[in-house]
Design a protein around this motif. Structure first.
Motif, PDB file in Angstrom:
ATOM      1  N   ALA A 166       0.851  -1.196   0.000  1.00  0.00           N
ATOM      2  CA  ALA A 166       0.000   0.000   0.000  1.00  0.00           C
ATOM      3  C   ALA A 166       0.887   1.246   0.000  1.00  0.00           C
ATOM      4  O   ALA A 166       1.971   1.242   0.584  1.00  0.00           O
ATOM      5  N   ILE A 167       0.421   2.298  -0.656  1.00  0.00           N
ATOM      6  CA  ILE A 167       1.180   3.541  -0.771  1.00  0.00           C
ATOM      7  C   ILE A 167       0.468   4.648   0.006  1.00  0.00           C
ATOM      8  O   ILE A 167      -0.731   4.865  -0.171  1.00  0.00           O
ATOM      9  N   HIS A 168       1.217   5.353   0.885  1.00  0.00           N
ATOM     10  CA  HIS A 168       0.641   6.468   1.637  1.00  0.00           C
ATOM     11  C   HIS A 168       1.565   7.682   1.535  1.00  0.00           C
ATOM     12  O   HIS A 168       2.794   7.535   1.487  1.00  0.00           O
ATOM     13  N   THR A 169       0.980   8.842   1.517  1.00  0.00           N
ATOM     14  CA  THR A 169       1.748  10.084   1.641  1.00  0.00           C
ATOM     15  C   THR A 169       1.520  10.655   3.043  1.00  0.00           C
ATOM     16  O   THR A 169       0.418  10.572   3.590  1.00  0.00           O
ATOM     17  N   VAL A 170       2.573  11.227   3.614  1.00  0.00           N
ATOM     18  CA  VAL A 170       2.503  11.856   4.929  1.00  0.00           C
ATOM     19  C   VAL A 170       3.062  13.269   4.766  1.00  0.00           C
ATOM     20  O   VAL A 170       4.219  13.442   4.384  1.00  0.00           O
ATOM     21  N   HIS A 171       2.255  14.265   5.031  1.00  0.00           N
ATOM     22  CA  HIS A 171       2.673  15.650   4.790  1.00  0.00           C
ATOM     23  C   HIS A 171       3.335  16.242   6.037  1.00  0.00           C
ATOM     24  O   HIS A 171       2.809  16.165   7.138  1.00  0.00           O
ATOM     25  N   SER A 172       4.515  16.809   5.825  1.00  0.00           N
ATOM     26  CA  SER A 172       5.248  17.488   6.890  1.00  0.00           C
ATOM     27  C   SER A 172       5.062  18.986   6.731  1.00  0.00           C
ATOM     28  O   SER A 172       5.303  19.534   5.642  1.00  0.00           O
ATOM     29  N   PRO A 173       4.673  19.686   7.779  1.00  0.00           N
ATOM     30  CA  PRO A 173       4.476  21.142   7.659  1.00  0.00           C
ATOM     31  C   PRO A 173       5.789  21.899   7.546  1.00  0.00           C
ATOM     32  O   PRO A 173       5.796  23.071   7.190  1.00  0.00           O
ATOM     33  N   GLU A 174       6.914  21.246   7.847  1.00  0.00           N
ATOM     34  CA  GLU A 174       8.217  21.902   7.815  1.00  0.00           C
ATOM     35  C   GLU A 174       9.154  21.168   6.869  1.00  0.00           C
ATOM     36  O   GLU A 174       9.006  19.965   6.633  1.00  0.00           O
ATOM     37  N   ARG A 175      10.147  21.874   6.345  1.00  0.00           N
ATOM     38  CA  ARG A 175      11.154  21.241   5.480  1.00  0.00           C
ATOM     39  C   ARG A 175      11.953  20.211   6.262  1.00  0.00           C
ATOM     40  O   ARG A 175      12.341  19.177   5.719  1.00  0.00           O
ATOM     41  N   ASP A 176      12.227  20.500   7.525  1.00  0.00           N
ATOM     42  CA  ASP A 176      12.861  19.522   8.403  1.00  0.00           C
ATOM     43  C   ASP A 176      11.774  18.558   8.862  1.00  0.00           C
ATOM     44  O   ASP A 176      10.864  18.930   9.603  1.00  0.00           O
ATOM     45  N   LYS A 177      11.863  17.315   8.429  1.00  0.00           N
ATOM     46  CA  LYS A 177      10.769  16.365   8.608  1.00  0.00           C
ATOM     47  C   LYS A 177      10.909  15.491   9.859  1.00  0.00           C
ATOM     48  O   LYS A 177      10.149  14.539  10.039  1.00  0.00           O
ATOM     49  N   LEU A 178      11.874  15.804  10.716  1.00  0.00           N
ATOM     50  CA  LEU A 178      12.164  14.907  11.831  1.00  0.00           C
ATOM     51  C   LEU A 178      10.976  14.734  12.770  1.00  0.00           C
ATOM     52  O   LEU A 178      10.689  13.623  13.233  1.00  0.00           O
ATOM     53  N   SER A 179      10.285  15.821  13.086  1.00  0.00           N
ATOM     54  CA  SER A 179       9.152  15.686  14.001  1.00  0.00           C
ATOM     55  C   SER A 179       8.027  14.864  13.367  1.00  0.00           C
ATOM     56  O   SER A 179       7.328  14.108  14.047  1.00  0.00           O
ATOM     57  N   THR A 180       7.860  14.979  12.057  1.00  0.00           N
ATOM     58  CA  THR A 180       6.852  14.168  11.364  1.00  0.00           C
ATOM     59  C   THR A 180       7.260  12.699  11.363  1.00  0.00           C
ATOM     60  O   THR A 180       6.428  11.806  11.555  1.00  0.00           O
ATOM     61  N   LEU A 181       8.542  12.439  11.144  1.00  0.00           N
ATOM     62  CA  LEU A 181       9.042  11.061  11.215  1.00  0.00           C
ATOM     63  C   LEU A 181       8.812  10.479  12.602  1.00  0.00           C
ATOM     64  O   LEU A 181       8.361   9.331  12.748  1.00  0.00           O
ATOM     65  N   ASP A 182       9.094  11.256  13.621  1.00  0.00           N
ATOM     66  CA  ASP A 182       8.882  10.826  15.009  1.00  0.00           C
ATOM     67  C   ASP A 182       7.419  10.441  15.223  1.00  0.00           C
ATOM     68  O   ASP A 182       7.107   9.369  15.754  1.00  0.00           O
ATOM     69  N   ALA A 183       6.509  11.308  14.791  1.00  0.00           N
ATOM     70  CA  ALA A 183       5.080  11.036  14.974  1.00  0.00           C
ATOM     71  C   ALA A 183       4.641   9.801  14.196  1.00  0.00           C
ATOM     72  O   ALA A 183       3.838   8.992  14.690  1.00  0.00           O
ATOM     73  N   LEU A 184       5.166   9.642  12.995  1.00  0.00           N
ATOM     74  CA  LEU A 184       4.793   8.484  12.183  1.00  0.00           C
ATOM     75  C   LEU A 184       5.256   7.191  12.834  1.00  0.00           C
ATOM     76  O   LEU A 184       4.500   6.215  12.926  1.00  0.00           O
ATOM     77  N   LYS A 234      -2.760   7.110  -0.758  1.00  0.00           N
ATOM     78  CA  LYS A 234      -3.685   7.674   0.222  1.00  0.00           C
ATOM     79  C   LYS A 234      -2.914   8.514   1.231  1.00  0.00           C
ATOM     80  O   LYS A 234      -1.811   8.148   1.640  1.00  0.00           O
ATOM     81  N   GLU A 235      -3.510   9.617   1.627  1.00  0.00           N
ATOM     82  CA  GLU A 235      -2.862  10.446   2.638  1.00  0.00           C
ATOM     83  C   GLU A 235      -3.004   9.790   3.999  1.00  0.00           C
ATOM     84  O   GLU A 235      -4.070   9.289   4.361  1.00  0.00           O
ATOM     85  N   PHE A 236      -1.899   9.785   4.748  1.00  0.00           N
ATOM     86  CA  PHE A 236      -1.892   9.194   6.084  1.00  0.00           C
ATOM     87  C   PHE A 236      -1.530  10.284   7.082  1.00  0.00           C
ATOM     88  O   PHE A 236      -0.534  10.994   6.906  1.00  0.00           O
ATOM     89  N   VAL A 237      -2.334  10.420   8.112  1.00  0.00           N
ATOM     90  CA  VAL A 237      -2.096  11.434   9.141  1.00  0.00           C
ATOM     91  C   VAL A 237      -1.796  10.728  10.461  1.00  0.00           C
ATOM     92  O   VAL A 237      -2.649  10.007  10.990  1.00  0.00           O
ATOM     93  N   PRO A 238      -0.573  10.879  10.987  1.00  0.00           N
ATOM     94  CA  PRO A 238      -0.269  10.276  12.293  1.00  0.00           C
ATOM     95  C   PRO A 238      -1.266  10.732  13.349  1.00  0.00           C
ATOM     96  O   PRO A 238      -1.630  11.914  13.408  1.00  0.00           O
ATOM     97  N   GLN A 239      -1.721   9.802  14.176  1.00  0.00           N
ATOM     98  CA  GLN A 239      -2.725  10.118  15.187  1.00  0.00           C
ATOM     99  C   GLN A 239      -2.089  10.866  16.352  1.00  0.00           C
ATOM    100  O   GLN A 239      -1.136  10.377  16.969  1.00  0.00           O
ATOM    101  N   PRO A 240      -2.606  12.062  16.724  1.00  0.00           N
ATOM    102  CA  PRO A 240      -1.987  12.859  17.792  1.00  0.00           C
ATOM    103  C   PRO A 240      -1.876  12.121  19.122  1.00  0.00           C
ATOM    104  O   PRO A 240      -0.863  12.216  19.805  1.00  0.00           O
ATOM    105  N   ASP A 241      -2.916  11.356  19.500  1.00  0.00           N
ATOM    106  CA  ASP A 241      -2.849  10.700  20.811  1.00  0.00           C
ATOM    107  C   ASP A 241      -1.775   9.620  20.831  1.00  0.00           C
ATOM    108  O   ASP A 241      -1.092   9.424  21.831  1.00  0.00           O
TER     109      ASP A 241
END
Length: 450
Positions: free
Chosen positions: A213-231, A357-364
């Protein structure tokens, strides 16, 4: 047929795929050369090793087959697959980064019939006469698109010139080469193509079973480390490989993850080979998670149960996308590949029309503590030369260490030591229980691998 059934049983495989059956027929029963194109994770190594081994003479001491691979990891892994097959044939791997003299010494003792190696190191052994070229009648080029890229062609040309008696050639890859150089000298090649010649679209839209399966995960910043952490936190301990394009970025991402409580493995070309091997081993047996790597880990690594591939940096070529994503969904399993997209970034053009499909890491979930790897690896200071077997280690850890069978993972026994993966939660109690105890009547060191 009975031998094939026995080999499959040893490998834990129920049956051969249609691609493997066609490859076996073409290699074992045909007379010409064979070009095998099949997606990553489809079992190409076994597809050529099964028929190749059936055509070699187990009673002869000379090298009869040379398998050329682009990297050390694939050389070692392919040779390990052949060892596990238990055909009675002897094999070894050769590659740069360690003394050629030690390999030559091993050759004299082992007298291998099959040698797996990188082009430069194979040329070295052939030029010195360590491998008798006159006995080599089979040539396999695995990941031939990579082996024939610019920079490898000169080495490959010299290598083939040094193997004048080769009668059969087998070329394998997940992606086709634009043109196979004349010096490869293919004759009446039989092409085995599984699910069509693989492209980036095949990764994004795999065959009917849609294994990846293919998913996209959007990072609000060019530095994607926090998005990687959440994922990673959202994936909740799922075995994952994170791909970056530069070794400095690998180190930076791994340092960040460690500070955030993860225990990552790392892999890139600037590391010593022994450290790379150790990191891969600890990732494979569940003691480190995730693996953070350059594209060095995108080829030749057949690590089971990798559920997710994360493209932190976008792949630089469509072939890179294929090989990265192919580290998951091995052997008919399913998997997911995630593309982390920063501001202004889009999926590679060849994948833009796929059903991503867009994938959004769950905040909780993303704010919770990362799950530690399920296993930890312990070192045991006795091995084969001290008459210690895997069964001895299992008995020692269960009877004297108090472990249950489900708390044991991969166990590997070497000449003078062994490694065992055990449940991380049980390590402290295990070490206390076996302190001062003997294994098969022998005192030994038992300690964790840090």
């Amino acid at each position: 047929m009975e031998q094939t059934d026995n080999i499959l049983k040893k490998l834990g495989i129920d049956h051969l795929s249609a691609m493997q059956l066609e490859a076996r027929q073409a290699i074992a029963c045909g007379r010409g050369d064979v070009v095998l194109l099949s997606p990553t994770g489809s079992g190409k190594t076994l597809a050529y090793l099964l028929p190749l081994c059936s055509r070699l003479n187990a009673d002869a001491d000379a090298v009869q087959a040379v398998v050329v691979v682009p990297g050390r990891e694939l050389a070692m892994q392919s040779q390990q697959v052949m060892q596990r097959m238990g055909t009675g044939l002897r094999s070894m791997s050769v590659y740069g980064g360690r003394p050629a003299m030690n390999e030559h010494r091993q050759m004299r003792q082992l007298r291998p019939q099959v040698v797996f190696g990188t082009p430069g190191r194979l040329n070295d052994h052939l030029s010195k006469g360590n491998i008798n070229a006159r006995g080599v009648t089979w040539l396999v080029i695995d990941e031939f698109d990579k082996c024939l890229e610019m920079g490898f062609e000169a080495e490959m040309s010299r290598l083939l010139q040094r193997l004048p008696d080769v009668r059969r050639r087998v070329l394998l890859s997940a992606t086709d080469a634009e043109q196979i150089p004349a010096f490869v000298r293919l004759a009446d090649a039989h092409r085995v193509v599984s699910t069509g010649s693989p492209t980036a679209a095949d990764v994004a839209e795999p065959p009917s079973d849609r294994r990846i399966a293919i998913h996209t995960v959007h990072s609000p910043e060019r530095d994607k480390l926090s998005t990687l952490d959440a994922l990673l936190r959202t994936l909740a301990g799922q075995k994952a490989i994170v791909f970056l394009n530069r070794r400095e970025a690998v180190e930076r991402a791994a340092d960040y993850l460690r500070r955030r409580g993860f225990m990552p493995a790392i892999m890139h070309g600037g590391m010593e080979q022994s450290l790379r091997q150790q990191q891969l081993y600890l990732f494979a047996n569940g003691s480190l998670q995730p693996l953070v790597s350059t594209d060095l880990a995108s080829r030749g690594l057949d690590i089971p149960d990798v559920g997710a591939v994360i493209h932190y940096h976008l792949p630089e070529t469509s072939a890179a996308a294929i090989h990265r994503s192919g580290r998951t969904a091995r052997w008919q399993q399913t998997g997911t590949t995630y593309f982390i997209l920063g501001p202004g970034e889009q999926l590679p053009q060849e994948m833009a029309q796929t059903a991503a499909k867009e994938f959004v890491p769950q905040p909780d979930t993303a704010t919770s503590q990362p799950l530690l790897p399920p296993m930890a690896t312990i070192y045991i200071g006795k091995g084969r030369r001290e008459k210690i077997s895997r069964g001895d280690i299992v008995g020692f850890l269960c009877k004297k260490g108090g472990l249950q069978a489900h708390q044991l993972g991969r166990i590997d026994v070497y000449d003078h030591h062994a490694y065992a993966a055990v449940s991380r939660q049980a390590v402290t109690g295990l070490l206390a229980a076996v302190k001062g105890e003997r294994i098969k009547g022998q005192h030994t060191v038992v300690e964790p691998i840090r």
